[in-house]
Enzyme design. Structure first.
Site, PDB file in Angstrom:
ATOM      1  N   SER A 162      10.166 -53.799  38.214  1.00 38.11           N
ATOM      2  CA  SER A 162      11.252 -53.968  37.472  1.00 38.11           C
ATOM      3  C   SER A 162      11.719 -53.693  36.250  1.00 38.11           C
ATOM      4  CB  SER A 162      11.584 -55.700  37.588  1.00 38.11           C
ATOM      5  OG  SER A 162      13.241 -55.953  37.297  1.00 38.11           O
ATOM      6  N   TYR A 177       7.536 -64.184  37.975  1.00 38.79           N
ATOM      7  CA  TYR A 177       8.355 -62.990  38.440  1.00 38.79           C
ATOM      8  C   TYR A 177       8.418 -61.724  37.785  1.00 38.79           C
ATOM      9  CZ  TYR A 177      11.724 -59.125  40.490  1.00 38.79           C
ATOM     10  OH  TYR A 177      11.966 -58.508  40.965  1.00 38.79           O
TER      11      TYR A 177
HETATM   12  N1  LIG Z   1      17.452 -55.626  43.915  1.00 32.91           N
HETATM   13  C1  LIG Z   1      17.431 -56.060  42.882  1.00 32.91           C
HETATM   14  O1  LIG Z   1      18.123 -55.934  41.901  1.00 32.91           O
HETATM   15  C2  LIG Z   1      15.836 -55.370  41.982  1.00 32.91           C
HETATM   16  C3  LIG Z   1      15.842 -55.222  40.739  1.00 32.91           C
HETATM   17  C4  LIG Z   1      14.408 -54.513  40.463  1.00 32.91           C
HETATM   18  C5  LIG Z   1      13.160 -54.692  41.401  1.00 32.91           C
HETATM   19  N2  LIG Z   1      13.313 -54.759  42.163  1.00 32.91           N
HETATM   20  C6  LIG Z   1      12.306 -54.801  43.013  1.00 32.91           C
HETATM   21  O2  LIG Z   1      12.390 -53.819  44.133  1.00 32.91           O
HETATM   22  C7  LIG Z   1      12.011 -54.607  45.449  1.00 32.91           C
HETATM   23  C8  LIG Z   1      13.365 -54.604  46.501  1.00 32.91           C
HETATM   24  O3  LIG Z   1      13.674 -55.258  46.052  1.00 32.91           O
HETATM   25  P1  LIG Z   1      15.396 -56.086  46.988  1.00 32.91           P
HETATM   26  O4  LIG Z   1      16.776 -56.237  46.149  1.00 32.91           O
HETATM   27  O5  LIG Z   1      15.558 -54.377  48.473  1.00 32.91           O
HETATM   28  O6  LIG Z   1      14.311 -57.292  47.652  1.00 32.91           O
HETATM   29  P2  LIG Z   1      15.249 -58.494  49.144  1.00 32.91           P
HETATM   30  O7  LIG Z   1      15.037 -59.582  48.784  1.00 32.91           O
HETATM   31  O8  LIG Z   1      16.189 -57.465  50.021  1.00 32.91           O
HETATM   32  O9  LIG Z   1      14.610 -57.224  50.817  1.00 32.91           O
HETATM   33  C9  LIG Z   1      12.574 -58.008  50.103  1.00 32.91           C
HETATM   34  C10 LIG Z   1      12.056 -57.849  51.734  1.00 32.91           C
HETATM   35  O10 LIG Z   1      10.401 -57.923  51.513  1.00 32.91           O
HETATM   36  C11 LIG Z   1      10.235 -59.132  52.308  1.00 32.91           C
HETATM   37  N3  LIG Z   1       9.280 -60.451  51.733  1.00 32.91           N
HETATM   38  C12 LIG Z   1       9.342 -61.247  51.069  1.00 32.91           C
HETATM   39  N4  LIG Z   1       7.995 -61.636  50.803  1.00 32.91           N
HETATM   40  C13 LIG Z   1       7.446 -61.220  51.753  1.00 32.91           C
HETATM   41  C14 LIG Z   1       6.023 -61.627  52.423  1.00 32.91           C
HETATM   42  N5  LIG Z   1       5.506 -61.944  51.532  1.00 32.91           N
HETATM   43  N6  LIG Z   1       5.375 -60.381  53.440  1.00 32.91           N
HETATM   44  C15 LIG Z   1       6.294 -59.838  53.661  1.00 32.91           C
HETATM   45  N7  LIG Z   1       7.665 -58.949  53.850  1.00 32.91           N
HETATM   46  C16 LIG Z   1       7.931 -60.025  52.426  1.00 32.91           C
HETATM   47  C17 LIG Z   1      11.854 -60.165  53.101  1.00 32.91           C
HETATM   48  O11 LIG Z   1      11.741 -60.682  54.121  1.00 32.91           O
HETATM   49  C18 LIG Z   1      12.703 -58.379  52.659  1.00 32.91           C
HETATM   50  O12 LIG Z   1      13.270 -58.311  53.982  1.00 32.91           O
HETATM   51  C19 LIG Z   1      11.530 -55.828  44.973  1.00 32.91           C
HETATM   52  O13 LIG Z   1      10.079 -55.430  45.099  1.00 32.91           O
HETATM   53  C20 LIG Z   1      12.195 -56.385  43.436  1.00 32.91           C
HETATM   54  O14 LIG Z   1      11.353 -57.141  43.408  1.00 32.91           O
HETATM   55  C21 LIG Z   1      14.627 -55.686  42.924  1.00 32.91           C
END
Ligand SMILES: NC(=O)c1ccc[n+]([C@@H]2O[C@H](COP(=O)([O-])OP(=O)(O)OC[C@H]3O[C@@H](n4cnc5c(N)ncnc54)[C@H](O)[C@@H]3O)[C@@H](O)[C@H]2O)c1
Length: 277
Positions: A162, A177
C-alpha cells in the site's frame, strides 16, 4: 518455464493466462474480485479463495458461466498455516499445476479502540495485522513456491502492499497495517532473490485508495472513531480521484502474465500519482 521471445509472440499470447492456474486469495470482493474477472477473461483456471466462502462461490459460479475455464471457490483463512497448505494442494489436485498466487487479503483497524495513535495502539490489533497481512503473505508464498517447484513450470507470486508505506495517511490507527505492509515489500524482494533461479517471479502491487467495500468500511470507521469527516484527500490527488478495483486488476494481469516476464522483486505502484507529490 519457457520464456517467449518478444518478436515471435503476439501481444494477445503474451497477456493470455490460458492453460495456467491462478489462486487468488481474498477474491470475494474488492480488488481481488476485479482481478478474478480479468484473469478469467485472460483464460486462467481459477481457485477463488476467501474467508467469505459464500461470496467467493457466487463469483465463481458467475464467472464459470461466462468464461470457458475451470473456476472454483475454496475457503481459507490466510493466517492459518494448515489451511493455506491445503489451498495450494487443492489447486494442484484440481488442475495439475500452479502458476500464479495472488494475495489481496488484509486486516485493517475498524473499532474505536483501534483507531488510536502509536502510544495507545492495542497489542491485539498489532498481532492481527501481522498475522493476516504479513504472515498470510509468507504462508501463501511458501506454499505456492513449494507447489510451483514441484510442478516445474515456474510461476509468479504477487503480494499487495500500500502507498501507506511511503506516506502517513493523515489518520490514526495505521501502525500495525503500515508496518505489516512494509514487511510485505521486504518479503517480496527476498522471494524474488531466492526463487528467481527456479523460474518463479515475485512482485508486489502498491495501490493508493481504491474504491472497495473494505476501504469504505475502514474510512467510515475512522470517521466514526475520530468524530471528524475525512474526504479532502481525493481533491489533493494529482488525478483528483481514488482508483477503481479494475484499474489495479489490470496491473495484476500484467504482473501475472508474460508481459512482465523479466520483472521480479519490483513494487508496482498504482497510485494515480499520489506518491509524486
Ligand atoms: N482498497 C484500498 O484503498 C487499498 C489501498 C492500498 C492497499 N490495498 C490492499 O489491497 C488488497 C485488497 O484490498 P480491498 O480493498 O480490495 O479489500 P476488501 O476488504 O474489499 O476485500 C478483502 C477480501 O479479503 C478477504 N479476507 C480478509 N481476511 C482474510 C483472511 N484472513 N483469509 C482469507 N480471506 C480474507 C475478505 O473476506 C475480502 O473478501 C489488500 O491487501 C489491501 O491492503 C487496498
Amino acid at each position: 518455464m519457457t520464456t517467449p521471445l518478444a518478436d515471435t509472440v503476439s501481444i494477445a499470447d503474451l497477456i493470455s493466462l490460458r492453460g495456467r492456474t491462478a489462486v487468488i486469495v481474498g477474491s470475494a470482493q474488492g480488488i481481488g474480485a476485479a482481478t478474478a474477472r480479468r484473469y478469467a477473461e485472460a483464460g486462467a483456471n481459477l481457485i477463488l479463495a476467501d474467508l467469505n466462502l459464500e461470496a467467493a462461490e457466487a463469483l465463481a459460479s458467475e464467472l464459470a458461466a461466462k468464461f470457458d475455464t475451470d473456476i472454483t471457490a475454496h475457503w481459507v483463512d490466510v493466517s492459518d498455516e494448515e489451511a493455506v497448505g491445503k489451498l495450494a494442494e487443492a489447486a494442484v489436485e484440481r488442475t495439475g499445476r500452479l502458476d500464479v498466487w495472488v494475495n489481496f487479503t488484509h486486516y485493517s483497524p475498524m473499532g474505536r479502540e483501534e483507531i488510536v495513535e502509536s502510544e495507545e495502539f492495542p497489542m491485539l490489533t498489532w498481532k492481527r495485522s501481522l498475522d493476516v497481512n504479513l504472515t498470510g503473505c509468507y504462508l501463501g508464498a511458501r506454499a505456492a513456491a513449494r507447489a510451483m517447484i514441484a510442478a516445474g513450470n515456474g510461476g509468479v507470486i504477487i503480494n499487495t502492499t500500500s502507498t501507506v508505506t511511503d506516506r502517513y495517511p493523515g489518520h490514526a490507527g495505521m501502525l500495525g497495517y503500515a508496518s505489516s505492509k512494509g514487511g510485505i515489500e521486504q518479503l517480496t524482494m527476498i522471494l524474488a532473490a531466492e526463487l528467481g533461479k527456479r523460474g518463479i517471479r515475485a512482485l508486489a502491487l502498491k495501490p493508493t485508495v481504491i474504491d472497495t467495500p473494505g476501504v469504505n468500511e475502514h474510512l467510515e470507521a475512522v470517521e466514526e472513531a475520530s468524530g471528524r469527516k475525512l474526504g479532502t484527500f481525493e481533491d489533493s490527488m494529482p488525478m483528483r480521484r481514488y482508483g477503481k478495483p479494475d484499474e489495479v486488476a489490470r496491473v495484476a494481469l500484467f504482473a501475472a502474465s508474460d508481459m512482465s516476464a523479466f520483472m521480479t522483486g519490483s513494487i508496482l505502484t498504482v497510485d494515480g500519482g499520489e506518491l509524486t507529490i
